[in-house]
Write an enzyme that holds these catalytic residues in place. Structure first.
Site, PDB file in Angstrom:
ATOM      1  CG  ASP A 143      -6.379  -2.680  -3.472  1.00 10.42           C
ATOM      2  OD1 ASP A 143      -6.977  -1.860  -3.032  1.00 10.42           O
ATOM      3  OD2 ASP A 143      -5.217  -3.099  -3.823  1.00 10.42           O
TER       4      ASP A 143
ATOM      5  CG  HIS B 189      -5.591  -2.143   0.161  1.00 13.65           C
ATOM      6  ND1 HIS B 189      -4.886  -1.702  -0.962  1.00 13.65           N
ATOM      7  CD2 HIS B 189      -5.049  -1.525   1.177  1.00 13.65           C
ATOM      8  CE1 HIS B 189      -3.718  -0.825  -0.727  1.00 13.65           C
ATOM      9  NE2 HIS B 189      -3.945  -0.683   0.623  1.00 13.65           N
TER      10      HIS B 189
ATOM     11  CB  SER C   6      -0.805  -0.010   1.220  1.00 10.84           C
ATOM     12  OG  SER C   6      -1.903   1.005   1.314  1.00 10.84           O
TER      13      SER C   6
END
Length: 527
Positions: free
Chosen positions: A471, A501, A310
């Site tokens: 995601d 995610h 991320s």
């Protein structure tokens, strides 16, 4: 003044570029965990509780429980900043182990050592501002006036009498997640050029032992609202840090400024607004670069492999696009669900936050401050307490999936465990930078304050992109735009259609879906 150092260890001055606050800054150095209009109410609550003889309980359990045994914790001392760091490693020879951490005012020395289960300073393992348990006559009014409301929560929060040691995990206990599984652990403190002290953890080798061959260093970079604990929360065959250590890598885990393990500065306390005056830009400019230089100095190896999840992958892309020095220092960057052009994100909660941040007058008036206040006590009471109850668990789960998206790979039982080490704090400025990028009419990726763009075309290091079909943060349009700009250095890409995610780090089956490409890419980069 320089810090006193153990015999044989050099003394180092304050971190470079750390400036003393200007007079106008001192006026703003109040914690803004709550709006100032609520302070009178909080004061009355404190006084009322004190009048009834409310007992002060332990808030920040930064010390490891004395009943725990950590056979592989190393007594460790590191002197920072660099160059020519001196490191002393003393392997304990038996008996019970526990962790204590200490830190000087100028960031000179930090240590992990055998000893009693106590904390001698806030250190990188602390949650800031705490000196262990509070005495029954502790002053609660003074801290609230100065903006520190942490002590109030132990009185107001339900179930606050439950001792922290009654729970299996704590947000600030890396040793409890690592050493009982048979792995060694070191803690290092990296002092950045602008004065932040970053708690950095190292698993130098796996369960098979040290070996004679020098191990290639790999740095794991966590995402927003996370900390280094995300890489070691699952079992050894399921957690990326353990898998890499057992495969022969020297594993380092970074903690960006302001999170659970990086709440110290050479000049400011974490209760001061000046401490929180940063965004993602500073993490890329200072945190990553200084951590990488530190790893190079310790290991003597010039190339470092990077794995970022991320925002962790985003920070690396930012740094590589702005800093030519890093191109020769990175063997490969494996970016797991990296976010950049978040104009395309579909997260329900974060989209609403970004819209409010762009239109609300309140956000324009707020000084720099902590975004998610999460002390050990709050985490134990709510995420380990309320969210574990059948009646309220669904609400907690719905909120989390509203932020990160629903997962087909993470069960409710797993979430209950992960809530024990999530979330970790960051700054409001961190979130506001993403809000700026989201609110732009045209998808752009730029510095905070609508500054210049990050030109991903400038990245020279080899890149591996891993994306998920579900995601909601790193949307497919975002990933496609990144790949278009990185096409000259993009070596491989993997798309997992069913991944959301958080699956990249919390899915126990990632060892079969995602981690093979991580291992393959690192092996090729160090060949």
């Amino acid at each position: 003044m320089t810090a006193r150092s153990p015999r044989g260890i050099a003394k180092w001055p304050r971190a470079r570029h750390a400036k003393r606050p200007k007079p106008q800054e001192l006026k703003q150095n109040l914690s803004w965990a709550f709006r100032s209009s609520l302070l009178p109410v909080l004061l009355l609550a404190v006084l009322a509780l004190a009048s009834f003889g409310a007992e002060s309980r332990r808030l920040h359990a930064t010390a490891v429980d004395a009943t725990q045994t950590y056979p592989n914790v190393y007594a460790f001392t590191a002197v920072v900043p660099k160059p020519n760091i001196t490191i002393q490693v003393d392997e304990s020879r038996g008996g019970r182990r526990s962790i204590s951490s200490s830190s000087t005012s100028d960031g000179g020395v930090a240590s992990l050592a055998d000893g009693a289960a106590s904390t001698t300073g806030t250190g990188a393992t602390g949650t800031g501002g705490s000196k262990g348990g509070m005495a029954p006559d502790a002053d609660l009014v003074g801290p609230v006036v100065s903006g520190d409301v942490s002590g109030l929560f132990q009185h107001l929060a339900p179930n606050s009498s439950v001792p922290v040691s009654a729970y299996s995990l704590r947000i600030d206990d890396m040793a409890g997640l690592v050493t009982p599984k048979g792995y060694p652990l070191e803690q290092h403190v990296v002092v950045t050029g602008d004065g932040y002290k970053l708690g950095t953890f190292r698993i130098p080798y796996g369960r098979s032992g040290r070996g004679a061959v020098k191990r290639p260093p790999v740095l794991l970079i966590h995402g927003i609202s996370l900390a280094s604990t995300c890489w070691v929360i699952n079992q050894p065959t399921e957690s990326l840090a353990f898998i890499l250590a057992d495969r022969g890598y020297d594993v380092w885990m970074m903690n960006t400024r302001g999170n659970t393990f990086s709440r110290e500065h050479v000049l400011y306390r974490d209760t001061q607004s000046s401490f929180w005056r940063f965004s993602v830009d500073e993490m890329a400019k200072w945190d990553l670069r200084e951590t990488m230089k530190y790893i190079q100095d310790v290991t003597g190896i010039s190339k470092v492999g990077l794995v970022g999840h991320s925002q962790g992958g985003t920070i690396a892309l930012m740094a590589l696009s702005d800093d030519p020095w890093l191109a020769d220092s990175v063997s490969v960057l494996v970016a797991l669900g990296p976010c950049a052009y978040v104009k395309y994100m579909t997260s329900v909660v974060l989209k609403n936050f970004c819209r409010q941040a762009n239109t609300s007058e309140i956000f324009k008036l707020l000084p720099p401050q902590e975004l998610v206040y999460m002390s050990v006590q709050m985490q134990q009471t709510y995420l380990n307490g309320v969210c574990q109850m059948p009646g309220t668990m669904l609400t907690c789960l719905t909120t989390m999936e509203g932020i990160f998206g629903a997962s087909r790979r993470i069960t409710a039982a797993q979430y209950r465990r992960y809530w024990q080490i999530w979330p970790s704090s960051t700054s409001l400025g961190n979130a506001m930078q993403w809000a700026e990028i989201y609110n732009e009419p045209k998808a752009r990726f730029f510095h905070s304050g609508y500054g210049p763009e990050y030109k991903l075309e400038n990245v020279k290091a080899p890149i591996i992109m891993v994306s998920g079909g579900n995601d909601v943060l790193a949307a497919m349009e975002d990933v496609a735009e990144q790949k278009r700009r990185l096409r000259k250095v993009l070596r491989k890409e993997l798309h997992v259609p069913e991944y959301s995610h958080m699956d990249f780090i919390w899915d126990t089956g990632a060892v079969r879906t995602v981690y093979p490409i991580v291992l393959e890419s690192l092996a090729e980069s160090f060949a």
